[in-house]
Structures are given as structure tokens and as C-alpha cells.
Write a protein that holds these residues in place. Structure first.
Motif, PDB file in Angstrom:
ATOM      1  N   GLY A 142       0.811  -1.228   0.000  1.00 21.11           N
ATOM      2  CA  GLY A 142       0.000   0.000   0.000  1.00 21.11           C
ATOM      3  C   GLY A 142       0.835   1.265   0.000  1.00 21.11           C
ATOM      4  N   CYS A 143       2.142   1.119   0.083  1.00 25.69           N
ATOM      5  CA  CYS A 143       3.016   2.293   0.187  1.00 25.69           C
ATOM      6  C   CYS A 143       3.491   2.697  -1.210  1.00 25.69           C
ATOM      7  N   ALA A 144       2.612   3.395  -1.924  1.00 27.10           N
ATOM      8  CA  ALA A 144       2.925   3.828  -3.298  1.00 27.10           C
ATOM      9  C   ALA A 144       2.061   5.054  -3.590  1.00 27.10           C
ATOM     10  N   PRO A 145       2.463   5.883  -4.547  1.00 30.38           N
ATOM     11  CA  PRO A 145       1.659   7.078  -4.841  1.00 30.38           C
ATOM     12  C   PRO A 145       0.246   6.697  -5.305  1.00 30.38           C
ATOM     13  N   PRO A 146      -0.779   7.441  -4.861  1.00 28.56           N
ATOM     14  CA  PRO A 146      -2.155   7.119  -5.267  1.00 28.56           C
ATOM     15  C   PRO A 146      -2.318   7.081  -6.782  1.00 28.56           C
ATOM     16  N   GLU A 147      -1.566   7.930  -7.505  1.00 26.62           N
ATOM     17  CA  GLU A 147      -1.711   7.943  -8.970  1.00 26.62           C
ATOM     18  C   GLU A 147      -1.188   6.641  -9.599  1.00 26.62           C
ATOM     19  N   ASP A 148      -0.282   5.958  -8.926  1.00 23.82           N
ATOM     20  CA  ASP A 148       0.179   4.660  -9.448  1.00 23.82           C
ATOM     21  C   ASP A 148      -0.928   3.611  -9.309  1.00 23.82           C
ATOM     22  N   PHE A 149      -1.640   3.645  -8.171  1.00 22.80           N
ATOM     23  CA  PHE A 149      -2.790   2.736  -8.036  1.00 22.80           C
ATOM     24  C   PHE A 149      -3.831   3.056  -9.118  1.00 22.80           C
ATOM     25  N   ALA A 150      -4.059   4.357  -9.349  1.00 21.41           N
ATOM     26  CA  ALA A 150      -5.073   4.755 -10.346  1.00 21.41           C
ATOM     27  C   ALA A 150      -4.704   4.213 -11.731  1.00 21.41           C
ATOM     28  N   ARG A 151      -3.416   4.133 -12.034  1.00 25.41           N
ATOM     29  CA  ARG A 151      -2.973   3.615 -13.337  1.00 25.41           C
ATOM     30  C   ARG A 151      -3.341   2.162 -13.530  1.00 25.41           C
ATOM     31  N   ILE A 152      -3.300   1.371 -12.452  1.00 27.05           N
ATOM     32  CA  ILE A 152      -3.464  -0.086 -12.629  1.00 27.05           C
ATOM     33  C   ILE A 152      -4.829  -0.615 -12.211  1.00 27.05           C
ATOM     34  N   ASN A 153      -5.652   0.221 -11.562  1.00 29.27           N
ATOM     35  CA  ASN A 153      -6.919  -0.292 -11.015  1.00 29.27           C
ATOM     36  C   ASN A 153      -7.738  -1.089 -12.031  1.00 29.27           C
ATOM     37  N   GLY A 154      -7.794  -0.597 -13.259  1.00 30.35           N
ATOM     38  CA  GLY A 154      -8.610  -1.258 -14.286  1.00 30.35           C
ATOM     39  C   GLY A 154      -8.021  -2.579 -14.757  1.00 30.35           C
ATOM     40  N   LEU A 155      -6.801  -2.871 -14.342  1.00 27.22           N
ATOM     41  CA  LEU A 155      -6.128  -4.095 -14.816  1.00 27.22           C
ATOM     42  C   LEU A 155      -5.985  -5.138 -13.709  1.00 27.22           C
ATOM     43  N   VAL A 156      -6.418  -4.777 -12.495  1.00 28.50           N
ATOM     44  CA  VAL A 156      -6.218  -5.671 -11.336  1.00 28.50           C
ATOM     45  C   VAL A 156      -7.555  -6.311 -10.954  1.00 28.50           C
ATOM     46  N   ASP A 157      -7.587  -7.635 -10.902  1.00 27.27           N
ATOM     47  CA  ASP A 157      -8.821  -8.320 -10.482  1.00 27.27           C
ATOM     48  C   ASP A 157      -8.923  -8.394  -8.968  1.00 27.27           C
TER      49      ASP A 157
END
Ligand code: SF4
Length: 268
Positions: A130-145
Motif C-alpha cells: 500500500g506504500c505507493a503514490p495514489p496515482e500509481d494505483f489509479a494507473r493499474i486499477n482497471g487491470l487488477v482483479d
């Protein structure tokens, strides 16, 4: 040019890193420095050359061997391994898990791998601190099941002391993910006397209750292998040796979450 990345292992037929039979790809590099880290070879991002010392049985001397930790790989190399086991993923409801280290630490490489898995209709899980920039999560959300999202300590000062960083970003990221209706399993590494205390587990419960979006929790019993690995890699032992929790103790921890309606797995 597709990005390359640094990994330290690819584990086949994994059954504790998400649903079904999976291939787990372990990334190198992690922004945290947990005192109990059971994958200390993942801490640094690049390929490392280290000296490993071991004692010869019955002799009063040590041998020192050099080991290379990690390797740089292309998307194609990782996908070649991943695609060998598609039949097992299909039969078991499995897929691929990206773990580490912290996979979001190599965000371009992770994004490209997730996209490649999606192109082949393979289920994806990301095991994150969970220790990563929020924008990095936003980049991958659509690709993570599925996110396997670690929560360790709720007390910020103790978190800073024992992991080297505040938990604020970690908690904020989880709140944002929860608002997006993503599939999330919270994972709690149970470190005896540190994260498995009544106080800490109750604080995690209270936080999850407030989020009101995550209903699956996985409790990970203490992994003593971390201590052996730290010894092997000549890293400081910052925790006194500890024992894995007993079955009874694990049941007590799990019971706290079950009593509040959470689906609980113990051990992955
Ligand atoms: S987050 Fe995981 S990989 Fe990173 S230091 Fe902590 S235990 Fe090790």
C-alpha cells in the motif's frame, strides 16, 4: 520499447497468493523496511551481488560464497513462464500474482505485465504494502482483479519505528481503493507481540468497519524463515527470535474478525 524490470523469483503452482493455482512473480524493491521482512532479498531494487556465509558441518570455519540476487527480465520472458500454466489457472480459477518487495515500485513494468495478462484473459492479483503514490494505483486499477493489501500496524509511531515509514499513505490508499468497488483482501502479517496484539487487531477491525467495503481478511502466521534469511544475507536481526503462533492463538485472532462478519482465511 516495452519496459524491463527486476525480479528475484517466479514461483509456480502457488496456492497462498490468491484464488486457485497461481504463478507468483516477485519484484525487487520495496519502500518499507519491516523488521520482520521474510523476503529481505526484495528490499533493494537492482540486481545484487552478496556474500553468503555458511559454517562447514563439523569444522571450525566458514565458507563464503557469492550469490547474485535478482535478474533483469523483459515482459516477454515473464509472460513465457506465465503462459506455460494457463491450463492450471483455467481449471482452478487461478491466475498470476505480482508480489515482492512492492510491485508498484516498478510501476511501468507492473502496468505492462498486467496489460499482457489481461490480453490473455488471465486473472491478476497484486500483493501490495500500500506504500505507493495514489496515482500509481489509479494507473493499474482497471487491470487488477484482486488486491492483496497488507495492513500491519495501526499506531503510526510504531509503524514508523518498525517499518521505516508512516502508515498514513497506506491507509489513505486503501480508503480510495475501497471507494472504487475493487476486489480487496486485506492481509495482516501476524508478528508475535507486535501486530497480533488485541489492541492492534481491534484497531484494524475498527478501521475496516469504518471503510465498510472490505469484507475479506487473511491472517498470515509469523514466518520464521525471515530470521534464517536475514542470517544468510548477514542482515541485522532487529527482532528477538519468535515462534509461529499456535493454532489456538490463530483461532482467537481469526475469531475477532469472524465475530464482526468478516470472511477470514488463515495462512493465505
Ligand atoms: S513490505 Fe513486505 S517486502 Fe517490504 S520490507 Fe515489509 S515485509 Fe519486506
Amino acid at each position: 520499447m516495452p519496459p524491463t524490470g527486476t525480479i528475484f523469483d517466479i514461483k509456480k503452482y502457488a496456492i497462498h497468493d490468491g484464488p486457485g493455482i497461481r504463478t507468483t512473480v516477485f519484484f525487487k524493491g520495496c519502500p518499507l523496511d519491516c523488521w520482520w521482512c521474510h523476503n529481505p532479498e526484495s528490499r533493494h531494487t537492482g540486481v545484487e551481488r552478496i556474500e553468503v556465509r555458511s559454517r562447514i558441518h563439523g569444522a571450525d570455519r566458514e565458507i563464503v560464497k557469492e550469490e547474485i540476487i535478482g535478474r533483469e527480465v523483459t515482459i516477454k520472458e515473464v509472460m513465457t513462464e506465465v503462459l506455460k500454466d494457463v491450463i492450471f489457472y483455467d481449471q482452478s480459477g487461478g491466475g498470476v500474482t505480482f508480489s515482492g518487495g512492492e510491485p508498484l515500485h516498478q510501476i511501468d513494468f507492473l502496468t505492462a505485465l498486467l496489460q499482457a495478462c489481461k490480453d490473455h484473459h488471465i486473472h491478476t492479483a497484486v500483493d501490495t504494502s500500500g506504500c505507493a503514490p495514489p496515482e500509481d494505483f489509479a494507473r493499474i486499477n482497471g487491470l487488477v482483479d484482486l488486491y492483496l493489501y497488507d495492513l500491519k500496524l495501526m499506531d503510526e509511531q510504531i509503524h514508523v519505528k518498525l517499518t521505516g515509514a508512516s502508515n498514513q499513505l497506506i491507509l489513505e490508499n486503501l480508503s480510495i481503493l475501497a471507494q472504487h468497488d475493487l476486489d480487496i483482501q486485506v492481509r495482516v502479517p501476524l508478528i508475535p507481540g507486535i501486530t497480533d496484539t488485541e489492541e492492534n487487531l481491534d484497531a484494524i477491525l475498527a478501521y475496516l468497519d469504518r471503510l465498510n467495503k472490505v469484507n475479506e481478511v487473511c491472517l498470515l502466521p509469523y514466518n520464521v524463515l525471515g530470521e534464517n534469511k536475514r542470517r544468510k544475507f548477514n542482515l541485522p536481526q532487529r527482532l528477538e527470535p519468535r515462534q509461529t503462533q499456535s493454532k489456538d492463538m490463530l483461532e482467537v485472532c481469526a475469531g475477532r474478525f469472524r465475530a464482526r462478519g468478516y470472511l477470514v482465511h488463515v495462512g493465505g
